[in-house]
Motif scaffolding. Structure first.
Motif, mmCIF file in Angstrom:
data_model
loop_
_atom_site.group_PDB
_atom_site.id
_atom_site.type_symbol
_atom_site.label_atom_id
_atom_site.label_comp_id
_atom_site.label_asym_id
_atom_site.label_seq_id
_atom_site.Cartn_x
_atom_site.Cartn_y
_atom_site.Cartn_z
ATOM 1 N N SER A 244 -14.965 62.240 12.590
ATOM 2 C CA SER A 244 -15.247 63.711 12.427
ATOM 3 C C SER A 244 -14.596 64.353 11.152
ATOM 4 C CB SER A 244 -14.861 64.356 13.767
ATOM 5 O OG SER A 244 -13.418 64.595 13.715
ATOM 6 N N GLN A 245 -13.751 63.817 10.623
ATOM 7 C CA GLN A 245 -12.845 64.282 9.525
ATOM 8 C C GLN A 245 -11.954 65.516 9.831
ATOM 9 O OE1 GLN A 245 -16.365 64.653 7.055
ATOM 10 N NE2 GLN A 245 -15.574 62.901 5.468
ATOM 11 N N LEU B 153 -14.663 71.568 7.827
ATOM 12 C CA LEU B 153 -15.107 70.090 8.573
ATOM 13 C C LEU B 153 -14.834 70.466 10.087
ATOM 14 C CD1 LEU B 153 -13.869 67.932 5.879
ATOM 15 C CD2 LEU B 153 -16.272 68.305 6.044
ATOM 16 N N ASP C 93 -17.650 70.336 12.871
ATOM 17 C CA ASP C 93 -17.860 69.452 13.919
ATOM 18 C C ASP C 93 -17.665 70.006 15.247
ATOM 19 O OD1 ASP C 93 -16.983 66.756 14.660
ATOM 20 O OD2 ASP C 93 -15.275 67.386 15.399
ATOM 21 N N HIS D 36 -14.663 54.579 6.904
ATOM 22 C CA HIS D 36 -13.252 55.003 6.851
ATOM 23 C C HIS D 36 -12.803 54.773 5.663
ATOM 24 C CE1 HIS D 36 -13.278 55.928 10.852
ATOM 25 N NE2 HIS D 36 -13.821 54.733 11.455
ATOM 26 N N LYS E 96 -12.925 56.461 2.723
ATOM 27 C CA LYS E 96 -12.275 57.789 2.504
ATOM 28 C C LYS E 96 -11.053 57.788 3.021
ATOM 29 C CE LYS E 96 -16.276 60.784 1.510
ATOM 30 N NZ LYS E 96 -17.087 61.906 2.337
ATOM 31 N N ALA E 97 -10.955 57.863 4.277
ATOM 32 C CA ALA E 97 -9.458 57.983 4.850
ATOM 33 C C ALA E 97 -8.607 56.911 4.377
ATOM 34 C CB ALA E 97 -9.866 57.555 6.357
ATOM 35 N N PRO F 269 -6.973 64.166 2.207
ATOM 36 C CA PRO F 269 -8.002 64.812 3.361
ATOM 37 C C PRO F 269 -9.408 64.865 2.685
ATOM 38 C CG PRO F 269 -6.633 66.505 2.234
ATOM 39 C CD PRO F 269 -6.052 65.029 1.874
ATOM 40 N N ALA F 270 -10.574 64.730 3.715
ATOM 41 C CA ALA F 270 -11.856 64.814 3.157
ATOM 42 C C ALA F 270 -12.135 65.971 2.470
ATOM 43 C CB ALA F 270 -12.858 64.527 4.559
ATOM 44 N N ASP G 10 -21.708 70.829 3.756
ATOM 45 C CA ASP G 10 -21.019 71.097 4.962
ATOM 46 C C ASP G 10 -20.758 72.621 5.130
ATOM 47 O OD1 ASP G 10 -20.585 68.345 5.490
ATOM 48 O OD2 ASP G 10 -18.836 68.081 4.087
#
Lengths: 267, 267, 267
Positions: free
Chosen positions: B26-27, B122, B126, C21, C23-24, C29-30, C36
């Motif tokens: 979900s970031q 983000l 969510d 994942h 990115k993680a 942090p995203a 968004d």
């Protein structure tokens, strides 16, 4: 069998990929290593290693335990989560007990705001779990409270009643009920240490208006002038130079007033 | 088949492991549960449950909806992301509409800085997705604006032209164009609510220099003295005691000046 | 083979899930996309795209490179990690060199506190890695230092000795040793740029008490009044309007005093 072999081979890759998320599974933010710092700023890595950890932390005048309390208070007050796991561990290594660290977080919920305390939880929980620190080592919910100092409490309530009373009765109520008749009397963290983290949190967030009263309370609670002086050196690095320079005139006034009062008393 | 069985068995483990990252997917940062808080500080868990959620939030004088606006403003202004998902949901439960929450974030981009607003995205996305809140429930880009109050706007522009004009013409321009001729007139959030979150954000970040003007505007916009008083009680817990004590003298002066003006008007 | 087929099919799903994942895995942090932002506040997306990126960043009076230094300083000073990757990349695109960005982080360790600098590391490391920026492009640990300005240094040490000396000898020591005899003389970032990020960090965190001295130093170091004026416009958006309005009277006084001094010199 070729397909199966490929499948099993992919498994390994996949397991490795997912294993890489074990850190994330702790739900605490990743802590950069000194090598990570060096990859961004070799000078900052040198300063962290030689100047800060290698020199400032080892200065006399303030114990490593007190430096840890000061540093942890800054990180919590300013929600600087990235360094928290490192400094929670260092604090425990430096002699801050789990109960004291637990109570530091509870104390700063009131002095830095609830979100600052909540922001530490998943990190502190992880640190405690890795060190096998269980509930029995934490500050209990309802301990026997320390005796209250009636004289100073009378001065405080008179001031708050007069200044805050006409503006916010709710604030007056909880300042007594939650803070001075409960939080400050909890034995899990000594009044002198509560004062040390309160003053550190105030300086770290530029709140000089409340600094004089809390520094006086800190010194009434046993913080020496030499310790307060060296606390400023530690804070310069963790709260930033400008916050400490802004605090200096207030600290200077408190030192001067107490010296004058002491010399009057001696006569 | 033994290899295959093992492969399939490993699958389950793997799926479970990866499923554990669904939250991360979900970031948004993980939200600590009350049990997590208890594992770090049983007293903080008790204070959160009984004192704060069980008592302070239920006090009369300020509605749960207003308390949510105050609390959300503090979290956004101070980038306290860990509690955001919880409090965005609570705000929606307490009657803050999706359009109002959306507009709160847009408003605080200007009053707390762009990074404070971006830091919510983000998490809010969510929360909205889980509640099936779609674009049609958000504040539109270009609504019909509320009428401007020409009298108070004349006072404001005269002041800004005089004080800011010689220093930064760009700042003068956008203060009118982006803020007072646009943002404050957007109907997605009532002027009184914009004032409430602005004042809360100012107190949460110790910005007393701008507090008097914005508290006066808040009360012109319909915030009562009783509500402002109880707002301070709520803020004590979320912005921390010292920030609220620093605000008290300014609030006190505003209350006194308005009472004096009102009594003069009545004569 | 049915089981195996299912197993392989599940693999794909699983790989996709784990790939999500990646990115993680960067430990940064995203970063929310404009889409968004639009899903939370269409108005904020419009303001970000048209007003801020499309208009403010393109105003004359301050170069995109300087705007990037100002913006990066705000994000670091306030630990606003979510926008950092975007703005570190934009800064490099706008002509801030890797060595300058590296040195900006090292500089703000001292001026915003160590945790602010450490909070950037995993993000900056990731940005550098993706752009194949290696150690040879960073500011070196121990370069030849710029010559010190003896006249202004004498004024500074006299002031610090007098005001800080009686309060904290440790602070006096490191203010010279670490800051003015080392950090400010490192050639990796020009004194004018160090001043620009210092002033931006001060305004972003409401530290007006140190602003006058540092703005004067900035202008001594080559920041023009027109640039300082437009810096306030940029800061309004990234540090929030109230922080900039609180800074205006100090900036106004500095401008006036320097104009008066200049006109006296000309006579």
């Amino acid at each position: 069998m070729t397909v199966l072999k490929t499948a099993v081979a992919s498994f390994s890759v996949l397991l490795a990929a997912c294993a890489g998320h074990d850190k994330a599974a702790s739900q605490a933010p990743a802590v950069p290593s000194l090598e990570d710092v060096r990859a961004v700023s070799p000078a900052l890595a040198r300063n962290t290693e030689s100047l800060l950890l290698g020199e400032v932390w080892k200065r006399p005048g303030l114990s490593p335990r007190d430096r840890s309390l000061v540093t942890v208070a800054v990180l919590i007050a300013r929600n600087q989560t990235v360094e928290m796991a490192y400094h929670f561990n260092l604090a425990l290594d430096n002699g801050v007990t789990p109960a004291e660290l637990s109570e530091t977080i509870n104390h700063l919920a009131f002095y830095s705001g609830w979100g600052s305390a909540t922001g530490t939880i998943l990190i502190a929980k992880d640190v405690f779990a890795r060190r096998h620190i269980g509930a029995e080592q934490l500050a209990p919910v309802s301990p026997s409270l320390l005796p209250i100092d009636q004289a100073s409490e009378q001065v405080r309530t008179a001031y708050v009643d007069r200044v805050v009373g006409p503006v916010s009765p709710g604030l007056v109520h909880y300042t007594s009920a939650a803070l001075f008749h409960d939080l400050w009397l909890r034995p899990g963290l000594a009044p002198r240490d509560r004062s040390l983290i309160t003053v550190s949190a105030l300086i770290a967030t530029g709140q000089v208006a409340q600094l004089g009263a809390h520094l006086n309370r800190a010194m009434d609670n046993g913080l020496t002038q030499a310790q307060a002086s060296e606390m400023l050196t530690q804070l310069a690095f963790y709260a930033g130079w400008p916050n400490v320079f802004t605090a200096v005139p207030v600290v200077s006034d408190v030192f001067a007033a107490r010296q004058k009062a002491a010399s009057n008393t001696l006569q």
